[in-house]
Design a protein around this motif. Structure first.
Motif, PDB file in Angstrom:
ATOM      1  N   VAL A   1       0.865  -1.302  -0.108  1.00  0.00           N
ATOM      2  CA  VAL A   1      -0.088  -0.079  -0.077  1.00  0.00           C
ATOM      3  C   VAL A   1       0.968   1.330   0.114  1.00  0.00           C
ATOM      4  O   VAL A   1       1.656   1.389   0.927  1.00  0.00           O
ATOM      5  CB  VAL A   1      -0.954   0.141   1.367  1.00  0.00           C
TER       6      VAL A   1
ATOM      7  N   THR B   1       1.426   5.258  -0.216  1.00  0.00           N
ATOM      8  CA  THR B   1       0.668   6.573   0.280  1.00  0.00           C
ATOM      9  C   THR B   1       1.191   7.430  -0.888  1.00  0.00           C
ATOM     10  O   THR B   1       2.088   8.093  -1.218  1.00  0.00           O
ATOM     11  CB  THR B   1       1.022   6.965   1.682  1.00  0.00           C
TER      12      THR B   1
ATOM     13  N   ILE C   1      -3.076   4.549  -2.008  1.00  0.00           N
ATOM     14  CA  ILE C   1      -4.178   5.198  -1.301  1.00  0.00           C
ATOM     15  C   ILE C   1      -3.814   6.723  -1.319  1.00  0.00           C
ATOM     16  O   ILE C   1      -2.668   6.978  -1.125  1.00  0.00           O
ATOM     17  CB  ILE C   1      -4.108   5.044   0.341  1.00  0.00           C
TER      18      ILE C   1
ATOM     19  N   GLY D   1      -8.880   4.018   6.570  1.00  0.00           N
ATOM     20  CA  GLY D   1      -8.650   3.843   5.052  1.00  0.00           C
ATOM     21  C   GLY D   1      -7.491   3.058   4.752  1.00  0.00           C
ATOM     22  O   GLY D   1      -7.694   1.989   3.743  1.00  0.00           O
ATOM     23  N   PHE D   2      -6.378   2.947   5.360  1.00  0.00           N
ATOM     24  CA  PHE D   2      -5.318   2.170   5.264  1.00  0.00           C
ATOM     25  C   PHE D   2      -5.385   0.815   5.785  1.00  0.00           C
ATOM     26  O   PHE D   2      -5.318  -0.189   4.837  1.00  0.00           O
ATOM     27  CB  PHE D   2      -3.978   2.574   6.109  1.00  0.00           C
TER      28      PHE D   2
ATOM     29  N   MET E   1      -7.768  -0.675   3.148  1.00  0.00           N
ATOM     30  CA  MET E   1      -7.065  -1.136   1.755  1.00  0.00           C
ATOM     31  C   MET E   1      -6.106  -2.385   2.202  1.00  0.00           C
ATOM     32  O   MET E   1      -5.891  -3.161   1.137  1.00  0.00           O
ATOM     33  CB  MET E   1      -6.249   0.074   1.352  1.00  0.00           C
TER      34      MET E   1
ATOM     35  N   ILE F   1      -9.109   8.950  -0.299  1.00  0.00           N
ATOM     36  CA  ILE F   1      -9.642   8.947   0.897  1.00  0.00           C
ATOM     37  C   ILE F   1      -9.941  10.555   1.496  1.00  0.00           C
ATOM     38  O   ILE F   1      -8.856  11.019   1.786  1.00  0.00           O
ATOM     39  CB  ILE F   1      -8.640   8.163   2.213  1.00  0.00           C
TER      40      ILE F   1
ATOM     41  N   ALA G   1     -13.675   4.727  -2.806  1.00  0.00           N
ATOM     42  CA  ALA G   1     -13.506   4.149  -1.737  1.00  0.00           C
ATOM     43  C   ALA G   1     -14.590   3.346  -0.980  1.00  0.00           C
ATOM     44  O   ALA G   1     -14.248   1.890  -0.397  1.00  0.00           O
ATOM     45  CB  ALA G   1     -12.733   5.292  -0.598  1.00  0.00           C
TER      46      ALA G   1
END
Length: 335
Positions: free
Chosen positions: A123, A125, A176, A226-227, A230, A243, A292
């Motif tokens: 993931v 950022t 994300i 959100g993390f 995901m 997000i 999302a």
């Protein structure tokens, strides 16, 4: 929880990363926190980790710019949540080289290590700054990317590097893209802590840059949720997902609202040092967060005006605790 057990968090010593580390530990994950090596042996905000998670995560001190260190940190991990980055926009104006080294090369190091070790989920950022000033609102993931600052340009480069590893090597990468996160522990270089700390320090006239731009502020617990969504979702591989709160508010209105909550009259003065170059200012950000909801089953708990106020109340309460406030230099401009 998914079948992912051991998670590497880069940038775990920072604002969002420390909150994320705590939530992962509470969720039962085995967490290795990658923090920036320094001579003080400081773990950043993880030195102040909540009592219920203290001592329950592993710490790896290194530098995201060092491929060997990143390789070592990745050993035995099922997934990596890559947050390590230089994020201050003003600092990127006079030190752009280090943004390329940290944000682009650092991301490359993470991707190379993840590929080598067969990591099952990466993931990466991103940031809403990659959109630049909105060409249309709300901003969805198809909005053009515009590098308004060396910082945002470096993040565009990092995002594209991450997507290239998905396309070229089938590395399971998800991106994300949080909009403006705020909350306890945030750096004083950000506008909400700037306002709160100046008022809490007893200053009558607060110094701000431009007050007309709008932002989509996202409370930190919504961002870290959100993390987690995901990380645990099978969807979103090879995709970018916003997000954001889907609530737009100006900097000026934000300052007034903070003053109202703190019971103080807010008068501001324009500090030219805090003004971005004309063509570099991002005038408007407003997130479309439908993807999302569709892909990750995520929605903000601190949405709309009421949610923003609740988030500010909690943020102000943290910053105005004397032990927390004394960690901030309220009399200078933090870039």
């Amino acid at each position: 929880m998914s079948d992912i057990q051991k998670v590497l968090v880069t940038g775990a010593d920072g604002f969002i990363g420390s909150h994320l580390t705590e939530m992962l530990v509470r969720g039962g994950y085995d967490v290795r926190a990658f923090v920036l090596y320094n001579s003080f042996n400081s773990w950043g905000w993880l030195d102040h980790a909540a009592a219920d998670v203290r001592g329950k995560f592993e710490v790896f001190a290194g530098d995201i710019r060092d491929p060997h260190g990143v390789h070592e940190a990745m050993k035995g991990c099922d997934a990596v949540l890559h947050l390590a980055a230089l994020i201050a926009i003003p600092y990127s104006y006079h030190s752009p080289d280090t943004y390329v080294d940290t944000n682009i090369k650092g991301t490359l190091n993470v991707l190379q290590a993840a590929r080598k070790h067969g990591v099952r989920k990466v993931v990466h950022t991103s940031t809403s700054e990659v959109y630049g000033t909105a060409l249309y609102v709300p901003i969805d993931e198809k909005h053009p990317l515009q590098g308004h600052s060396p910082y945002s340009a470096s993040k565009i480069g990092a995002d594209q590097m991450a997507l290239s590893f998905y396309r070229s090597f089938e590395l399971p990468v998800s991106i994300i893209r949080p909009f403006n996160t705020y909350g306890p522990r945030q750096s004083a270089r950000a506008v909400i802590p700037t306002i709160i700390t100046q008022l809490a320090a007893g200053q009558k006239r607060i110094k701000l840059g431009a007050i007309h731009p709008t932002r989509d502020f996202n409370f930190v617990r919504d961002t870290i949720r959100g993390f987690i969504h995901m990380l645990e979702s099978p969807a979103g591989i090879g995709e970018v997902i916003n997000i954001g709160s889907n609530f737009e508010v100006s900097i000026g209105h934000t300052a007034k609202l903070i003053g109202e909550i703190m019971g103080k009259d807010v008068e501001w003065i324009t500090d030219e040092e805090r003004i971005r170059p004309d063509k570099s200012e991002v005038e408007r950000l407003w997130a479309d967060n439908k993807l999302a909801a569709e892909k990750l089953n995520w929605s903000p708990e601190f949405a709309d005006g009421e949610g923003f106020r609740r988030g500010l109340v909690e943020t102000i309460a943290w910053f105005t605790e004397p032990a927390n406030l004394k960690q901030y230099k309220t009399s200078i401009y933090n870039i």
